[in-house]
Structures are given as C-alpha cells and as structure tokens.
Write a protein that holds these residues in place. Sequence first.
Motif, PDB file in Angstrom:
ATOM      1  N   ALA A   1      25.257  38.463 -31.911  1.00 30.78           N
ATOM      2  CA  ALA A   1      26.287  39.435 -32.319  1.00 30.78           C
ATOM      3  C   ALA A   1      27.617  39.098 -31.648  1.00 30.78           C
ATOM      4  CB  ALA A   1      25.836  40.848 -31.957  1.00 30.78           C
ATOM      5  N   THR A   2      27.568  38.783 -30.358  1.00 33.95           N
ATOM      6  CA  THR A   2      28.809  38.484 -29.629  1.00 33.95           C
ATOM      7  C   THR A   2      29.465  37.231 -30.185  1.00 33.95           C
ATOM      8  OG1 THR A   2      27.797  39.410 -27.667  1.00 33.95           O
ATOM      9  CG2 THR A   2      29.783  38.105 -27.320  1.00 33.95           C
ATOM     10  N   CYS A   3      28.648  36.216 -30.460  1.00 34.32           N
ATOM     11  CA  CYS A   3      29.190  34.962 -30.996  1.00 34.32           C
ATOM     12  C   CYS A   3      29.876  35.231 -32.338  1.00 34.32           C
ATOM     13  CB  CYS A   3      28.066  33.944 -31.148  1.00 34.32           C
ATOM     14  SG  CYS A   3      28.554  32.467 -32.041  1.00 34.32           S
ATOM     15  N   LEU A   4      29.206  35.953 -33.209  1.00 37.75           N
ATOM     16  CA  LEU A   4      29.781  36.174 -34.547  1.00 37.75           C
ATOM     17  C   LEU A   4      31.048  37.017 -34.457  1.00 37.75           C
ATOM     18  CD1 LEU A   4      26.478  36.718 -36.546  1.00 37.75           C
ATOM     19  CD2 LEU A   4      27.960  34.683 -36.556  1.00 37.75           C
ATOM     20  N   ASP A   5      31.071  37.991 -33.558  1.00 38.81           N
ATOM     21  CA  ASP A   5      32.288  38.805 -33.421  1.00 38.81           C
ATOM     22  C   ASP A   5      33.440  37.950 -32.878  1.00 38.81           C
ATOM     23  OD1 ASP A   5      30.795  40.871 -34.395  1.00 38.81           O
ATOM     24  OD2 ASP A   5      30.573  41.911 -32.479  1.00 38.81           O
ATOM     25  N   GLY A   6      33.112  37.038 -31.984  1.00 38.03           N
ATOM     26  CA  GLY A   6      34.140  36.139 -31.453  1.00 38.03           C
ATOM     27  C   GLY A   6      34.705  35.238 -32.545  1.00 38.03           C
ATOM     28  N   LEU A   7      33.815  34.775 -33.430  1.00 40.36           N
ATOM     29  CA  LEU A   7      34.281  33.900 -34.515  1.00 40.36           C
ATOM     30  C   LEU A   7      35.093  34.689 -35.534  1.00 40.36           C
ATOM     31  CD1 LEU A   7      31.134  31.659 -35.026  1.00 40.36           C
ATOM     32  CD2 LEU A   7      33.262  31.100 -33.837  1.00 40.36           C
ATOM     33  N   ALA A   8      34.699  35.940 -35.778  1.00 39.71           N
ATOM     34  CA  ALA A   8      35.474  36.780 -36.709  1.00 39.71           C
ATOM     35  C   ALA A   8      36.897  36.921 -36.181  1.00 39.71           C
ATOM     36  CB  ALA A   8      34.812  38.144 -36.862  1.00 39.71           C
ATOM     37  N   ASP A   9      36.998  37.084 -34.865  1.00 37.06           N
ATOM     38  CA  ASP A   9      38.316  37.213 -34.238  1.00 37.06           C
ATOM     39  C   ASP A   9      39.089  35.892 -34.343  1.00 37.06           C
ATOM     40  OD1 ASP A   9      40.210  38.555 -32.268  1.00 37.06           O
ATOM     41  OD2 ASP A   9      39.627  36.755 -31.147  1.00 37.06           O
ATOM     42  N   ALA A  10      38.434  34.793 -34.000  1.00 36.52           N
ATOM     43  CA  ALA A  10      39.130  33.496 -33.983  1.00 36.52           C
ATOM     44  C   ALA A  10      39.547  33.047 -35.380  1.00 36.52           C
ATOM     45  CB  ALA A  10      38.235  32.437 -33.338  1.00 36.52           C
ATOM     46  N   TRP A  11      38.730  33.319 -36.355  1.00 34.66           N
ATOM     47  CA  TRP A  11      38.966  32.787 -37.704  1.00 34.66           C
ATOM     48  C   TRP A  11      39.506  33.833 -38.665  1.00 34.66           C
ATOM     49  CZ3 TRP A  11      33.454  30.152 -37.944  1.00 34.66           C
ATOM     50  CH2 TRP A  11      33.409  29.128 -36.973  1.00 34.66           C
TER      51      TRP A  11
ATOM     52  N   LEU B   1      36.085  30.910 -26.755  1.00 25.93           N
ATOM     53  CA  LEU B   1      36.025  32.157 -27.526  1.00 25.93           C
ATOM     54  C   LEU B   1      36.009  33.345 -26.561  1.00 25.93           C
ATOM     55  CD1 LEU B   1      33.626  30.805 -30.217  1.00 25.93           C
ATOM     56  CD2 LEU B   1      35.846  31.853 -30.675  1.00 25.93           C
ATOM     57  N   PRO B   2      36.286  34.544 -27.051  1.00 25.79           N
ATOM     58  CA  PRO B   2      36.342  35.709 -26.164  1.00 25.79           C
ATOM     59  C   PRO B   2      35.073  35.836 -25.310  1.00 25.79           C
ATOM     60  CG  PRO B   2      37.053  36.313 -28.389  1.00 25.79           C
ATOM     61  CD  PRO B   2      36.593  34.888 -28.450  1.00 25.79           C
ATOM     62  N   GLY B   3      35.262  36.013 -24.002  1.00 29.84           N
ATOM     63  CA  GLY B   3      34.136  36.209 -23.086  1.00 29.84           C
ATOM     64  C   GLY B   3      33.499  34.932 -22.572  1.00 29.84           C
ATOM     65  N   VAL B   4      33.863  33.771 -23.148  1.00 30.51           N
ATOM     66  CA  VAL B   4      33.255  32.497 -22.728  1.00 30.51           C
ATOM     67  C   VAL B   4      34.107  31.883 -21.614  1.00 30.51           C
ATOM     68  CG1 VAL B   4      32.716  30.131 -23.466  1.00 30.51           C
ATOM     69  CG2 VAL B   4      32.247  32.066 -25.004  1.00 30.51           C
ATOM     70  N   ARG B   5      33.431  31.346 -20.578  1.00 29.91           N
ATOM     71  CA  ARG B   5      34.146  30.624 -19.520  1.00 29.91           C
ATOM     72  C   ARG B   5      33.664  29.177 -19.505  1.00 29.91           C
ATOM     73  NH1 ARG B   5      32.217  33.211 -14.680  1.00 29.91           N
ATOM     74  NH2 ARG B   5      30.542  33.883 -16.053  1.00 29.91           N
ATOM     75  N   THR B   6      34.558  28.255 -19.212  1.00 33.99           N
ATOM     76  CA  THR B   6      34.176  26.843 -19.158  1.00 33.99           C
ATOM     77  C   THR B   6      34.735  26.203 -17.878  1.00 33.99           C
ATOM     78  OG1 THR B   6      36.170  26.029 -20.274  1.00 33.99           O
ATOM     79  CG2 THR B   6      34.333  26.638 -21.695  1.00 33.99           C
ATOM     80  N   ARG B   7      34.084  25.133 -17.440  1.00 37.21           N
ATOM     81  CA  ARG B   7      34.564  24.316 -16.306  1.00 37.21           C
ATOM     82  C   ARG B   7      34.218  22.875 -16.624  1.00 37.21           C
ATOM     83  NH1 ARG B   7      30.571  26.208 -11.821  1.00 37.21           N
ATOM     84  NH2 ARG B   7      31.486  24.539 -10.590  1.00 37.21           N
TER      85      ARG B   7
ATOM     86  N   VAL C   1      33.706  27.295 -28.115  1.00 37.32           N
ATOM     87  CA  VAL C   1      35.110  26.857 -28.092  1.00 37.32           C
ATOM     88  C   VAL C   1      35.547  26.629 -29.540  1.00 37.32           C
ATOM     89  CG1 VAL C   1      36.688  25.039 -27.295  1.00 37.32           C
ATOM     90  CG2 VAL C   1      34.756  25.700 -25.862  1.00 37.32           C
ATOM     91  N   SER C   2      36.769  27.081 -29.868  1.00 38.86           N
ATOM     92  CA  SER C   2      37.224  26.879 -31.252  1.00 38.86           C
ATOM     93  C   SER C   2      38.748  26.910 -31.341  1.00 38.86           C
ATOM     94  CB  SER C   2      36.664  27.993 -32.151  1.00 38.86           C
ATOM     95  OG  SER C   2      37.080  27.804 -33.485  1.00 38.86           O
ATOM     96  N   ALA C   3      39.251  26.211 -32.351  1.00 43.40           N
ATOM     97  CA  ALA C   3      40.647  26.429 -32.749  1.00 43.40           C
ATOM     98  C   ALA C   3      40.698  27.780 -33.471  1.00 43.40           C
ATOM     99  CB  ALA C   3      41.098  25.307 -33.679  1.00 43.40           C
ATOM    100  N   ARG C   4      41.887  28.360 -33.563  1.00 42.47           N
ATOM    101  CA  ARG C   4      42.018  29.700 -34.142  1.00 42.47           C
ATOM    102  C   ARG C   4      42.768  29.630 -35.477  1.00 42.47           C
ATOM    103  NH1 ARG C   4      41.147  34.132 -30.966  1.00 42.47           N
ATOM    104  NH2 ARG C   4      42.572  35.244 -32.346  1.00 42.47           N
ATOM    105  N   ALA C   5      42.475  30.618 -36.319  1.00 45.12           N
ATOM    106  CA  ALA C   5      43.158  30.687 -37.616  1.00 45.12           C
ATOM    107  C   ALA C   5      44.658  30.883 -37.419  1.00 45.12           C
ATOM    108  CB  ALA C   5      42.586  31.830 -38.453  1.00 45.12           C
ATOM    109  N   ASP C   6      45.031  31.619 -36.357  1.00 48.49           N
ATOM    110  CA  ASP C   6      46.449  31.916 -36.156  1.00 48.49           C
ATOM    111  C   ASP C   6      47.099  30.966 -35.152  1.00 48.49           C
ATOM    112  OD1 ASP C   6      45.258  32.698 -33.843  1.00 48.49           O
ATOM    113  OD2 ASP C   6      45.883  34.798 -33.910  1.00 48.49           O
ATOM    114  N   GLY C   7      46.449  29.830 -34.895  1.00 43.89           N
ATOM    115  CA  GLY C   7      46.994  28.905 -33.904  1.00 43.89           C
ATOM    116  C   GLY C   7      46.986  27.480 -34.412  1.00 43.89           C
ATOM    117  N   PRO C   8      47.351  26.533 -33.528  1.00 37.34           N
ATOM    118  CA  PRO C   8      47.379  25.123 -33.937  1.00 37.34           C
ATOM    119  C   PRO C   8      45.973  24.562 -34.122  1.00 37.34           C
ATOM    120  CG  PRO C   8      47.835  25.334 -31.598  1.00 37.34           C
ATOM    121  CD  PRO C   8      47.732  26.727 -32.135  1.00 37.34           C
ATOM    122  N   ARG C   9      45.855  23.485 -34.885  1.00 40.34           N
ATOM    123  CA  ARG C   9      44.595  22.718 -34.996  1.00 40.34           C
ATOM    124  C   ARG C   9      44.967  21.281 -34.686  1.00 40.34           C
ATOM    125  NH1 ARG C   9      44.123  25.963 -40.122  1.00 40.34           N
ATOM    126  NH2 ARG C   9      44.456  28.005 -39.253  1.00 40.34           N
TER     127      ARG C   9
END
Length: 472
Positions: A160-170, A302-308, A285-293
């Motif tokens: 659910a969290t992943c899909l909501d994050g993708l809905a936001d990003a895309w 994506l929202p809530g994800v941390r990376t190192r 991790v993803s490019a966004r619909a409202d951002g550069p590709r």
Amino acid sequence: MSLLAAMSSSMDDRPDLVRVDDRVLSRSRLQGLATAVADDLRGLDRVAVEATPTMETVVGVVGALRAGAAVVPVPPDAGPREREHILRDSAAQALLAPVGAAVDGSPGSGAGLPVVPVDLRRESAGTHPEPAPERTALILYTSGTTGAPKGALLSRAAIATCLDGLADAWAWTPDDLLVHGLPLFHVHGLVLGVLGPLRIGGRLHHVGRPRPERYAAAGGTLCFGVPTIWGRIAAAPAAARALRRARLLVSGSAALPTAVFDGLAGLTGHRVVERYGMTETLITVSARADGPRRPGAVGVPLPGVRTRIVDEQGHDLPSDGTAMGELLVAGPTLFDGYLNRPDADAASRTADGWFRTGDVATVGPDGWHRIVGRASTDLIKSGGYRIGAGEVEEALLAHPGVREAAVVGLPHPDLGQQVTAYVVGDGVTGPELVDFVARQLSVHKRPREVRLVDALPRNALGKVQKKRLLDG
Ligand code: MLC
Ligand code: AMP
C-alpha cells in the motif's frame, strides 16, 4: 483503508475496469468474482496462483487477498524442479487455477495440493473483513546468486505504501488507463501493474504479450515496460508514435539504455520516467511526473524511503555524484524477510536494519541516483528477469555429460544481458543442454548460448574467474 481501496469502495461501476487481452470486467463483476474465490479460500493462510497473464490470475489474486491469504504466484513456465520448490517451500495449502485447466497441484511425490478453480461465471456477494495491514500479501520467489529461489514476504502495508508513493510521484489518478504486457508473478507486472490500478482507481489493460503494436493500439495514458520492451517499441516507429497520446511512459526492472531513452523521446515526445526497485524493497527511487527525467539515472527516493551508499567496509560515501558504493535502502516498503531462510535474511541487512541491495550506485548532491551495476557478477538481468548464475550452473551440473559449468550475463542489445554458459563436458551439445535446463527451471533461465570449452579460467585458489569470461 483497504489494500485495493479503489476497487472496494468506488461508487463508480466502470464497465471496463480491467481488460486482459480481449476479456473485460467491470468493477462490480471483478468484485463479485473475486469474492466467490475468497469464499472458497476462507480460513486458508497461503494460496498458490497459477500466474498466467490472464483474467483468472487477476481474479484469483484479488480473491485470495480479500480472503486474507498470502498469495504465492507460480510462474507458468517454471520447470518441474522450480515449481516443486515453490509449492513445497511456501507450504501453500491450495492452488488457484482457471476452471478446467490441466494443472498439477502436486508438490512432488508428497500429498497433492487441492486445486481451487477460478470460474469467471461464479459471483458472490459475501463479505470479508479487511485483513490487518501487517499480514503477508505476497510471497514472491526471487533468485539469489546461488541456490534455489527464495520467497520474499511482502506485507499489505508495504505494498500500500509503495503504491501510494508511486501515485504521488507519477500523479497517477483514477483518470489513468494503465497499459502493459508484463508477467504477473513479479513486482513490476503484479504489484504495480495489477494491484496499482485497483488501489488507485484507474483502469487496466493488460495486452497479453508485450508487442509494440499492442501497446500502440491500447491507447493508455500510463504505460509500463522493462527496457527490452521499450527498446522494441523504439525500433517500431509507427507503434512508438502512437504513444504520443500517453501521459507518462515508465521503465524499470533493469537499466534503460540512453539510446532507447533518446529514441523514444524523438518518436513519442516523452522523456521516459525511470524508476528503480527490487522484489525485496518494492520501488524505492523514481523520477517524478512533475520533475526532470535524465537518461541513465533513476531519480530520487520515494516518500518515506531512505538510501545510503557505502564502501566495502560499510563506511558512508559522499553524495557527490561520483563516489560509487553499494546502495543500502530503508523504509516502509521493505519486505519482512525470506521465508524459511533466516541465514539469507541476516546476510541481506546491516546490523542497524538497512537492506543491502547488491547494486552499485552514485548519488548526486541533488539526491539523484544512478545505478552503475551490480556488486556480484552472479546475478544476471535478462529481459528484466533476475536470474541467479548459481541456480543455472546447478541445473547444468545435474547433466551427466557436464563436468564443469560457469554462467555469466554477457551484454545483449535486446535483453540487456544474455545468459551464457561456459561448459566443460563430455560429448554434450549446446542445444541439448539448453533443453535440459528448460526442463528444470523457468524457460527464461535457460542459456541463450552454450560455449563448450576445454577448461574454465581459475585463480590460484581454484575459483572460476568470471570477470575473464565476461571479457570474452
Ligand atoms: C528464449 N527463447 C529461446 C531461449 N530463450 N529459445 C531458445 N533458446 C533460448 N535460450 C525463445 C522464447 O521462448 C521465445 O519463444 C523467443 O525465443 C523470444 O524470446 P525473448 O527474446 O525472450 O522474447 P520474449 O519471449 O518476447 O520475452 C521478452 C520479454 C520478457 C521482455 C517480453 O523477457 C519479459 O516479459 N520480461 C519481463 C520481466 C519482468 O517482468 N521483470 C520484472 C521483475 S520485478 P516464443 O516461441 O515464445 O516466441 C523487478 C522489480 C522492478 O525487477 O524494479 O520492477
Ligand atoms: P528483481 O528482484 O527482479 O526485482 O530485480 C531487482 C534488480 O533489478 C535490482 O537489484 C537492480 O539490479 C535491477 N533494477 C531494477 N530497476 C532498475 C533500474 N531502473 N535501473 C537499473 N537496474 C534496475
């Protein structure tokens, strides 16, 4: 909120909510059919699904999820050995398959598994309480560098969290029509490609086989593909031009070559959105619909994800766009572990809970990630499928005419990498060995090419030097 929120609560009964090839279901019919499956499964914890690219798979998966069972998708082309492993290891209590299908529910010589038919003529209006978010939704079998595939446990909450994050990003909304032709036993085709629209509310058209002309004819607003599919679309200009009408083209599961990105930009007018993920982490991790590709780069967390990114000693590396290290990820989309494999589980995480992806990446000062490659040569990506070299080597070594075998992924213009086997053998031929592997494992795991050699290159300790095989 329920996992498949839009499907369960929408007031709008779309007549063509889901289309698979030439079969179409409205929202209320899908609901009724899935509920009939859920009624049959009441009380079961784990259910395998014969994951053909068909409407029955969609109905079976949705029904099992409604019943609160964990779904174990079985790749339809899995050879007997792989199939038996998945059914046995997962301890699935039943197998969902199209009514009348000739399937073998028997996990080897042991007790047969009851086959529960998915019948597209049988609806129910029964009710099923929404299962708790922490329950396992899917057990997805995925290859490591060695041994048989491991079952990754994915919770309803992670999905659910992943899909909501993708809905936001895309900017994915109920107005979208998603088009793809991906297999329904992996994260890409099943989680994003089926559960995505059923949670978010858009329509889905699965085109059966992912041929460019089918993508073109489907008229989607949102199209998903692995790089092999995008490469084939870029090589079919008429089909590609038809995608000008789409809103967003999304690529993932393997690196999208820059030439394909550029070719599609020219033909479709779209700069493809690339995103990165794994079975164990879902999409992180993803490019966004409202951002550069950017070609060659996979975007921002994506929202809530941390990376190192870390060096071989586990020390943090700078986000300067040039330092390369292993990518570690943390966050709410991560899996709950490998089924029956505490050893592999422990090895996959750092002491403080970060998941080791095994991918080598750079991160820029602006947070943009580039996937540079994999730390191990023993995980191959071919056509977007993840293939463990060790599993294919074991399959080859089971042949009496094979003395030694080493499997690598050689660069391939269409598939990204091709499974190539170097074999020291006695009186065997390449085609015979390709067939032999295909009779044990999923067909995409069979070598494209077998090179019969007198000896494998080994170091002083006797270990095969795969880097030398990759260099030709
Ligand atoms: C294949 N063929 C062979 C062969 N391998 N024949 C002989 N010897 C071999 N070694 C046959 C095939 O069976 C097929 O036959 C024909 O050759 C063409 O095969 P192909 O080139 O592989 O094409 P195709 O079958 O069209 O498959 C390409 C593809 C497929 C892109 C459609 O690879 C695919 O669906 N990939 C998606 C994988 C995916 O979903 N990954 C997501 C993982 S989740 P015939 O007779 O059948 O035509 C994940 C997370 C994330 O990664 O980030 O998304
Ligand atoms: P799988 O478990 O089949 O989902 O495969 C996960 C692997 O696919 C990752 O570890 C990466 O190696 C690869 N992958 C997924 N998306 C991308 C991408 N956009 N670019 C490069 N590699 C990717």
